[in-house]
Scaffold this motif. Sequence first.
Motif, PDB file in Angstrom:
ATOM      1  N   GLU A  61       0.828  -1.206   0.000  1.00 44.04           N
ATOM      2  CA  GLU A  61       0.000   0.000   0.000  1.00 44.04           C
ATOM      3  C   GLU A  61       0.864   1.258   0.000  1.00 44.04           C
ATOM      4  OE1 GLU A  61      -3.321  -0.141  -0.377  1.00 44.04           O
ATOM      5  OE2 GLU A  61      -2.982  -2.292  -0.531  1.00 44.04           O
ATOM      6  N   LYS A  62       2.149   1.088  -0.235  1.00 46.08           N
ATOM      7  CA  LYS A  62       3.119   2.172  -0.179  1.00 46.08           C
ATOM      8  C   LYS A  62       2.766   3.300  -1.143  1.00 46.08           C
ATOM      9  CE  LYS A  62       7.925   2.958  -1.374  1.00 46.08           C
ATOM     10  NZ  LYS A  62       7.533   4.189  -1.981  1.00 46.08           N
ATOM     11  N   PRO A  63       2.752   4.538  -0.645  1.00 46.75           N
ATOM     12  CA  PRO A  63       2.609   5.666  -1.564  1.00 46.75           C
ATOM     13  C   PRO A  63       3.946   5.913  -2.260  1.00 46.75           C
ATOM     14  CG  PRO A  63       2.828   6.459   0.692  1.00 46.75           C
ATOM     15  CD  PRO A  63       2.803   4.953   0.756  1.00 46.75           C
ATOM     16  N   THR A  64       3.944   6.733  -3.289  1.00 49.80           N
ATOM     17  CA  THR A  64       5.213   7.047  -3.929  1.00 49.80           C
ATOM     18  C   THR A  64       6.089   7.765  -2.903  1.00 49.80           C
ATOM     19  OG1 THR A  64       4.361   9.133  -4.785  1.00 49.80           O
ATOM     20  CG2 THR A  64       4.231   7.225  -6.253  1.00 49.80           C
ATOM     21  N   CYS A  65       7.386   7.592  -3.028  1.00 52.20           N
ATOM     22  CA  CYS A  65       8.318   8.150  -2.037  1.00 52.20           C
ATOM     23  C   CYS A  65       8.172   9.667  -1.890  1.00 52.20           C
ATOM     24  CB  CYS A  65       9.754   7.807  -2.411  1.00 52.20           C
ATOM     25  SG  CYS A  65      10.112   6.046  -2.265  1.00 52.20           S
ATOM     26  N   ARG A  66       7.900  10.330  -2.994  1.00 40.78           N
ATOM     27  CA  ARG A  66       7.783  11.788  -2.960  1.00 40.78           C
ATOM     28  C   ARG A  66       6.641  12.234  -2.045  1.00 40.78           C
ATOM     29  NH1 ARG A  66       5.190  15.926  -5.738  1.00 40.78           N
ATOM     30  NH2 ARG A  66       3.966  14.498  -6.996  1.00 40.78           N
TER      31      ARG A  66
END
Length: 131
Positions: A61-66
Amino acid sequence: MTQTDQTIILFGSLQTEYKTIEAMVKIYCEDHHNTAGICDKCVDFLQYAHTRLDRCPYGEEKPTCRLCPIHCYKTDYRQLSREIMRYSGPRMLLKHPVLAIRHLIAEKRPIPDKPAANASNRHKRKQAEKH
């Protein structure tokens, strides 16, 4: 990548995210370091990124790193990541359009408030190894 990193399996969207990072690093390294393959500095960055993806508390479910509220990269790696992505991002649409579009779509997903317990890829790997 080292033998140890090759044995770490990333599940689902984390594997796609790694392929995107790898493609961006290849574009950046070819244009900046003038090497036939990926230079040692860029290989080191890829290994670090792979480890961070494996241990991300958001898991798949990780969002983009930014957009992520948890900044897990060390300062030097975070700066290198920004540099690589600023350079390679626009070039991804020509060289790897599917990965680029997937990444753009991922940036539109809502960011989870809090990571679910034991959602990291590392935790799932450890559970799978037990069975």
